[in-house]
Design an enzyme around this catalytic site. Structure first.
Site, PDB file in Angstrom:
ATOM      1  N   GLU A  55     -22.968 138.261  30.295  1.00  0.00           N
ATOM      2  CA  GLU A  55     -23.599 138.338  31.609  1.00  0.00           C
ATOM      3  C   GLU A  55     -23.921 136.967  32.193  1.00  0.00           C
ATOM      4  O   GLU A  55     -23.862 136.784  33.417  1.00  0.00           O
ATOM      5  CB  GLU A  55     -24.895 139.154  31.515  1.00  0.00           C
ATOM      6  CG  GLU A  55     -24.704 140.613  31.155  1.00  0.00           C
ATOM      7  CD  GLU A  55     -24.169 141.410  32.323  1.00  0.00           C
ATOM      8  OE1 GLU A  55     -24.830 141.456  33.359  1.00  0.00           O
ATOM      9  OE2 GLU A  55     -23.086 141.991  32.187  1.00  0.00           O
ATOM     10  N   ASP A  73     -19.099 140.706  44.437  1.00  0.00           N
ATOM     11  CA  ASP A  73     -18.615 141.980  43.910  1.00  0.00           C
ATOM     12  C   ASP A  73     -18.950 143.165  44.809  1.00  0.00           C
ATOM     13  O   ASP A  73     -18.758 144.311  44.432  1.00  0.00           O
ATOM     14  CB  ASP A  73     -19.170 142.229  42.508  1.00  0.00           C
ATOM     15  CG  ASP A  73     -20.685 142.366  42.480  1.00  0.00           C
ATOM     16  OD1 ASP A  73     -21.327 142.109  43.518  1.00  0.00           O
ATOM     17  OD2 ASP A  73     -21.230 142.710  41.421  1.00  0.00           O
ATOM     18  N   THR A  78     -27.049 139.487  42.943  1.00  0.00           N
ATOM     19  CA  THR A  78     -27.250 139.798  41.530  1.00  0.00           C
ATOM     20  C   THR A  78     -28.335 138.862  41.029  1.00  0.00           C
ATOM     21  O   THR A  78     -28.291 137.669  41.295  1.00  0.00           O
ATOM     22  CB  THR A  78     -25.958 139.568  40.731  1.00  0.00           C
ATOM     23  OG1 THR A  78     -24.952 140.452  41.209  1.00  0.00           O
ATOM     24  CG2 THR A  78     -26.175 139.797  39.247  1.00  0.00           C
TER      25      THR A  78
END
Length: 270
Positions: A55, A73, A78
């Site tokens: 990650e 994405d 994020t």
């Protein structure tokens, strides 16, 4: 910190984590009597390191609390420990729950915007200040603790419980955990329960009398297909040269020393 380019946010459909299992999620007497598995403190620490290698490109998982970026994405920003996203409801849930206990925090003023962009890639109402506010609040111990709690509530604890129900040891529980982090819950073919259902059509779980290595191989096959279905051409090394490597080494207890490769980098834990 630069996150791995292959990271994809998960979609959490509600503030209450729901499984849609193919059979009731009841712990058998045998499963209840097993060792803690991945929930043991040393194993949980190891699990966070392995997930962080994929990650966040590091074994120092605690360095990710203040991370925030739009990785392109389609899920908005994020952020944080496990890849909470403004477009997939889990980041909104985190900030709402945190604000109930800590009103006036640096992120509270963004709640109206977070509710509006939930389910989208939009930054409307978040730019330019949201990333800085996230980094600022992530220096607060209470917010770091809130990220820990939400990670455990939505991803870690359900993965461990489901793994124990299926008769899996620490490696199998970790494989479930990483799949939940990446794919999210849900019965769709590329979500966790859909992947599990497909694996169970190919092999029995240990709780059903099957062999653990055979079942986990089937689960990883199903997961790899799901990754490529959702994102054709995606790097699947977090399965191929991480989890599959541990499995083929016979390390069902997920015990160090460990060596693995993910996204072109090699990691070791002694």
């Amino acid at each position: 910190m630069k996150r791995a380019a292959a990271l994809v946010c998960v979609a959490v459909a509600s503030t209450v984590y729901l499984f849609t299992p193919t059979q009731p999620a009841r712990l058998t007497a045998e499963a209840r009597s097993t060792s803690p598995g991945l929930a043991a403190p040393t194993q949980k620490e190891l699990a966070q390191k392995i997930v962080a290698s994929a990650e966040n490109g590091t074994l120092d998982w605690r360095s990710a609390y203040g991370y925030v970026e739009d990785i392109g994405d389609g899920q908005g920003y994020t952020a944080g420990l496990i890849g909470f996203c403004t477009g997939t409801h889990d980041l909104l849930t985190l900030v709402e729950r945190y604000t109930r206990d800590h009103p006036g925090n640096a992120l509270a003023r963004y709640l109206p915007a977070l509710r509006r962009v939930d389910g989208t890639a939009s930054h409307a109402g978040l730019d330019p200040g949201f990333p800085a506010a996230w980094r600022e609040e992530s220096r607060v111990p209470a917010f770091r603790a809130a990220q820990d709690v939400e990670r455990d509530r939505v991803y870690f604890a359900p993965a461990v419980r489901r793994g124990r129900v299926d008769g899996l040891g620490a490696l199998g529980q970790f494989i479930y955990y990483d799949a939940l982090v990446f794919h999210g819950p849900g019965a769709g073919p590329t979500s966790f329960d859909g992947i599990r259902a497909r694996a169970m059509r190919e092999a029995r779980t240990p709780a059903q009398g099957g062999k653990e290595t055979v079942y986990l191989d089937a689960f990883l096959d199903a997961r790899r297909r799901a990754m490529l279905t959702r994102h054709p051409g995606i790097d699947t090394s977090r399965v191929d040269t991480t989890q599959r490597r541990f499995l083929h080494e016979g390390n069902l207890g997920l015990r160090p020393p460990l060596r693995w490769q993910v996204y072109g980098e090699t990691y070791e834990v002694s």
